[in-house]
Design a protein around this motif. Structure first.
Motif, PDB file in Angstrom:
ATOM      1  N   ALA A  79     -13.451  22.152  -0.819  1.00 51.38           N
ATOM      2  CA  ALA A  79     -13.901  21.631  -2.111  1.00 51.38           C
ATOM      3  C   ALA A  79     -14.651  22.688  -2.909  1.00 51.38           C
ATOM      4  O   ALA A  79     -14.614  22.692  -4.155  1.00 51.38           O
ATOM      5  CB  ALA A  79     -14.779  20.405  -1.901  1.00 51.38           C
ATOM      6  N   ALA A  80     -15.308  23.596  -2.214  1.00 51.87           N
ATOM      7  CA  ALA A  80     -16.069  24.643  -2.903  1.00 51.87           C
ATOM      8  C   ALA A  80     -15.184  25.788  -3.368  1.00 51.87           C
ATOM      9  O   ALA A  80     -15.470  26.410  -4.402  1.00 51.87           O
ATOM     10  CB  ALA A  80     -17.162  25.175  -1.974  1.00 51.87           C
ATOM     11  N   THR A  81     -14.118  26.077  -2.639  1.00 53.12           N
ATOM     12  CA  THR A  81     -13.290  27.252  -2.955  1.00 53.12           C
ATOM     13  C   THR A  81     -12.012  26.906  -3.697  1.00 53.12           C
ATOM     14  O   THR A  81     -11.668  27.567  -4.675  1.00 53.12           O
ATOM     15  CB  THR A  81     -12.941  27.996  -1.660  1.00 53.12           C
ATOM     16  N   ARG A  82     -11.261  25.917  -3.194  1.00 51.76           N
ATOM     17  CA  ARG A  82     -10.004  25.454  -3.812  1.00 51.76           C
ATOM     18  C   ARG A  82      -9.001  26.598  -3.996  1.00 51.76           C
ATOM     19  O   ARG A  82      -8.222  26.602  -4.955  1.00 51.76           O
ATOM     20  CB  ARG A  82     -10.284  24.740  -5.137  1.00 51.76           C
ATOM     21  N   ASP A  83      -8.993  27.544  -3.098  1.00 51.12           N
ATOM     22  CA  ASP A  83      -8.098  28.701  -3.217  1.00 51.12           C
ATOM     23  C   ASP A  83      -6.724  28.397  -2.645  1.00 51.12           C
ATOM     24  O   ASP A  83      -6.244  29.041  -1.695  1.00 51.12           O
ATOM     25  CB  ASP A  83      -8.708  29.912  -2.508  1.00 51.12           C
ATOM     26  N   PHE A  84      -6.066  27.388  -3.202  1.00 58.06           N
ATOM     27  CA  PHE A  84      -4.722  27.035  -2.738  1.00 58.06           C
ATOM     28  C   PHE A  84      -3.998  26.304  -3.865  1.00 58.06           C
ATOM     29  O   PHE A  84      -4.618  25.834  -4.830  1.00 58.06           O
ATOM     30  CB  PHE A  84      -4.787  26.174  -1.481  1.00 58.06           C
ATOM     31  N   ALA A  85      -2.685  26.228  -3.729  1.00 54.38           N
ATOM     32  CA  ALA A  85      -1.850  25.489  -4.675  1.00 54.38           C
ATOM     33  C   ALA A  85      -1.413  24.190  -4.010  1.00 54.38           C
ATOM     34  O   ALA A  85      -0.947  24.195  -2.871  1.00 54.38           O
ATOM     35  CB  ALA A  85      -0.639  26.322  -5.062  1.00 54.38           C
ATOM     36  N   GLY A  86      -1.562  23.099  -4.711  1.00 55.24           N
ATOM     37  CA  GLY A  86      -1.196  21.816  -4.129  1.00 55.24           C
ATOM     38  C   GLY A  86      -2.417  20.987  -3.809  1.00 55.24           C
ATOM     39  O   GLY A  86      -3.487  21.153  -4.405  1.00 55.24           O
ATOM     40  N   THR A  87      -2.279  20.110  -2.831  1.00 55.36           N
ATOM     41  CA  THR A  87      -3.322  19.130  -2.528  1.00 55.36           C
ATOM     42  C   THR A  87      -3.541  19.039  -1.032  1.00 55.36           C
ATOM     43  O   THR A  87      -2.594  19.063  -0.252  1.00 55.36           O
ATOM     44  CB  THR A  87      -2.924  17.744  -3.067  1.00 55.36           C
ATOM     45  N   VAL A  88      -4.803  18.909  -0.658  1.00 54.57           N
ATOM     46  CA  VAL A  88      -5.169  18.653   0.736  1.00 54.57           C
ATOM     47  C   VAL A  88      -5.725  17.243   0.828  1.00 54.57           C
ATOM     48  O   VAL A  88      -6.616  16.858   0.055  1.00 54.57           O
ATOM     49  CB  VAL A  88      -6.208  19.670   1.246  1.00 54.57           C
ATOM     50  N   VAL A  89      -5.189  16.466   1.774  1.00 53.08           N
ATOM     51  CA  VAL A  89      -5.654  15.108   2.028  1.00 53.08           C
ATOM     52  C   VAL A  89      -6.326  15.092   3.395  1.00 53.08           C
ATOM     53  O   VAL A  89      -5.721  15.466   4.401  1.00 53.08           O
ATOM     54  CB  VAL A  89      -4.491  14.102   1.990  1.00 53.08           C
ATOM     55  N   LEU A  90      -7.574  14.687   3.419  1.00 49.81           N
ATOM     56  CA  LEU A  90      -8.364  14.667   4.651  1.00 49.81           C
ATOM     57  C   LEU A  90      -8.458  13.234   5.157  1.00 49.81           C
ATOM     58  O   LEU A  90      -9.062  12.369   4.505  1.00 49.81           O
ATOM     59  CB  LEU A  90      -9.755  15.230   4.385  1.00 49.81           C
TER      60      LEU A  90
END
Length: 391
Positions: free
Chosen positions: A120-131
Motif C-alpha cells: 500500500a505504501a509503494t504500489r510499484d506494480f501494474a494491476g491489482t493485489v487482493v489480500l
C-alpha cells in the motif's frame, strides 16, 4: 527498490501484531477480534478497498498498483486457531482457555498484514493485489464458503497464492512442488450397536467391542492390500468410546469410533471410500451388530498449477537463493482448504521454514517470528515478478 531496513522494520512491527493475535485465538468462523484487527490495519495502511463479513468473518483488502492496468493476483492467509490448550509458558501465550494458535495462522496473518503495509505504501506494480484473510481453515472450509459467496468474481481474481509454515524446515527456506501438494482429508464416525450383557456370559451378547476390534484391523488392510503402494493412502482410527471403567464386568451395547482417511488420487479417494463402506457393513454382518456410518467428506487434494508453481519457485529463489528452495518436495498427507481456491483459479501454495519448533497442532508449537521477514520478502517479490516490477 525498497531498502532492506524498511522491510525489517515492518517485519519487526508484524511480530508484535502476531503476538497480539496469538494471545486472543478464535475458532472457525467466529473471529470478531482477529477480523477487526485485520480490517483496522488494512484501512490504516490505505488499502483502496477493505471488505468485511465474507464467510461471516473473512476480510479482503484491495491494493491497486500505480503502474497501470494488469492482472489481479490474490494472496491468501488463514486466521483461525485450534480448540486445544497451549503449553508453551510464553509471555504472550493464549489467554483463552482451550484455544491456541497451534498451526501458525497468527504468523500467516501477520506476514500478510506486513505485505499489505508495504504494498500500500509503494504500489510499484501494474494491476491489482487482493489480500484474502480467511476464516475457518481448521475444518470449517472457510475458503469454500468465501468462493460460494462470490469472492473470486467480485474481486476479479486471476491467480491465487498461499503459504504455510513448516516446522523442521530451516528458517529462510521454502519448498513446493507442481501438482498434488497436500492430500484430500475425509472423516468418519461409526456407531456399532449390538446387545450388551454380563461379561461372564458373552455368548448371550452381540459384542460390539469385538466387532470394533476387527473393524479397526480390517480398515488397515485398505492401504496395505487394496491400493497401490506407490499411491499414498492413510487410514487412521483416532477415536474409540465404549463402556465404563467403573463397570468392567459389562459388555457394552454400543461402541463409537472415528478417524480420518487421506488420499492423493481422486479416483483412489472414491475407491477407498467404497472399500471402507464395504468393510464396515460386512464386519457388522459378521458379528451380528448394526453399523451406522457417518461419512464426512473433507477438503479435496491441494493441486498446484505447474506454471504458477514455477512462478512461486522463482520468487522464493530470488529471496532465499536456489539452494534454499526445494522445488519438488514430497507431498504431505495433511489437508488444506486452500485446495478449493486452487480448483477455481491457477495458483500455488508454498511451505516456509519455521525452524526447529514443535510440530503443527502440538500444544508446545509456536510460530517463529524470525520467519516473518522471509515471508514478507517472498510475498512482495512474487507480486513484483507477477505484476511487472521489482520488490
Amino acid at each position: 527498490m525498497t531498502s532492506p531496513d524498511a522491510l525489517e522494520a515492518i517485519a519487526k512491527e508484524a511480530a508484535d501484531w502476531r503476538r497480539q493475535i496469538h494471545q486472543q485465538p478464535e475458532l472457525l468462523f467466529d473471529l470478531p477480534k482477529t477480523a477487526a484487527l485485520v480490517a483496522e490495519k488494512l484501512r490504516a495502511f490505505g488499502c483502496d478497498e477493505v471488505a468485511t463479513g465474507i464467510a461471516k468473518s473473512g476480510v479482503v483488502g484491495v491494493i491497486r498498483g500505480r503502474l497501470g492496468a494488469g492482472r489481479t493476483v490474490a494472496l491468501r492467509a488463514d486466521m483461525d486457531a485450534l480448540p486445544m490448550s497451549e503449553q508453551t509458558n510464553l509471555p504472550y501465550a493464549s489467554k483463552v482457555p482451550n484455544m491456541m494458535h497451534a498451526c501458525g495462522h497468527d504468523g500467516h496473518t501477520a506476514m500478510m498484514l506486513a505485505t499489505a503495509k508495504h504494498l500500500a505504501a509503494t504500489r510499484d506494480f501494474a494491476g491489482t493485489v487482493v489480500l484474502i484473510f480467511q476464516p475457518a481453515e481448521e475444518g470449517g472450509a472457510g475458503g469454500r464458503v468465501m468462493i460460494e459467496e462470490g469472492m473470486l468474481e467480485r474481486f476479479g481474481i486471476d491467480e491465487v497464492y498461499g503459504m504455510h509454515n513448516e516446522p523442521g524446515r530451516p528458517v529462510g527456506s521454502f519448498a513446493t512442488k507442481p501438482g498434488p501438494m497436500m492430500a484430500a482429508g475425509d472423516r468418519f464416525m461409526i456407531t456399532l450397536n449390538g446387545r450388551g450383557g454380563h461379561a461372564a456370559s458373552p455368548h448371550e451378547t452381540r459384542d460390539s467391542v469385538l466387532a470394533c476390534a476387527h473393524l479397526v484391523t480390517a480398515a488397515q488392510s485398505i492401504a496395505s492390500r487394496n491400493t497401490d503402494p506407490f499411491d499414498p493412502v492413510v487410514v487412521s482410527l483416532t477415536h474409540i468410546a465404549a463402556g465404563s471403567p467403573e463397570a468392567l464386568n459389562v459388555i457394552p451395547a454400543s461402541v463409537t469410533l472415528g478417524g480420518t482417511i487421506r488420499t492423493i488420487n481422486p479416483k483412489t479417494r472414491e475407491d477407498v471410500e467404497q472399500r471402507f463402506r464395504d468393510i464396515v457393513a460386512n464386519t457388522a454382518r459378521l458379528f451380528e451388530v448394526e453399523a451406522e456410518l457417518d461419512w464426512r467428506p473433507g477438503y479435496p487434494v491441494t493441486v498446484n498449477d505447474p506454471a504458477m508453481t514455477q512462478a512461486a519457485i522463482a520468487a522464493a529463489s530470488t529471496v532465499a537463493g536456489e539452494a534454499n528452495v526445494d522445488g519438488n518436495c514430497a507431498a504431505t498427507m495433511g489437508a488444506e482448504d486452500f485446495s478449493y481456491m486452487l480448483e477455481k483459479r491457477p495458483g500455488a501454495i508454498v511451505w516456509i521454514g519455521n525452524g526447529d519448533s514443535a510440530g503443527l497442532h502440538h500444544p508446545a508449537y509456536d510460530f517463529n517470528d524470525d520467519a516473518i521477514i522471509h515471508g514478507l520478502r517472498y510475498w512482495t517479490t512474487l507480486v513484483g515478478q507477477r505484476l511487472g516490477s521489482a520488490a
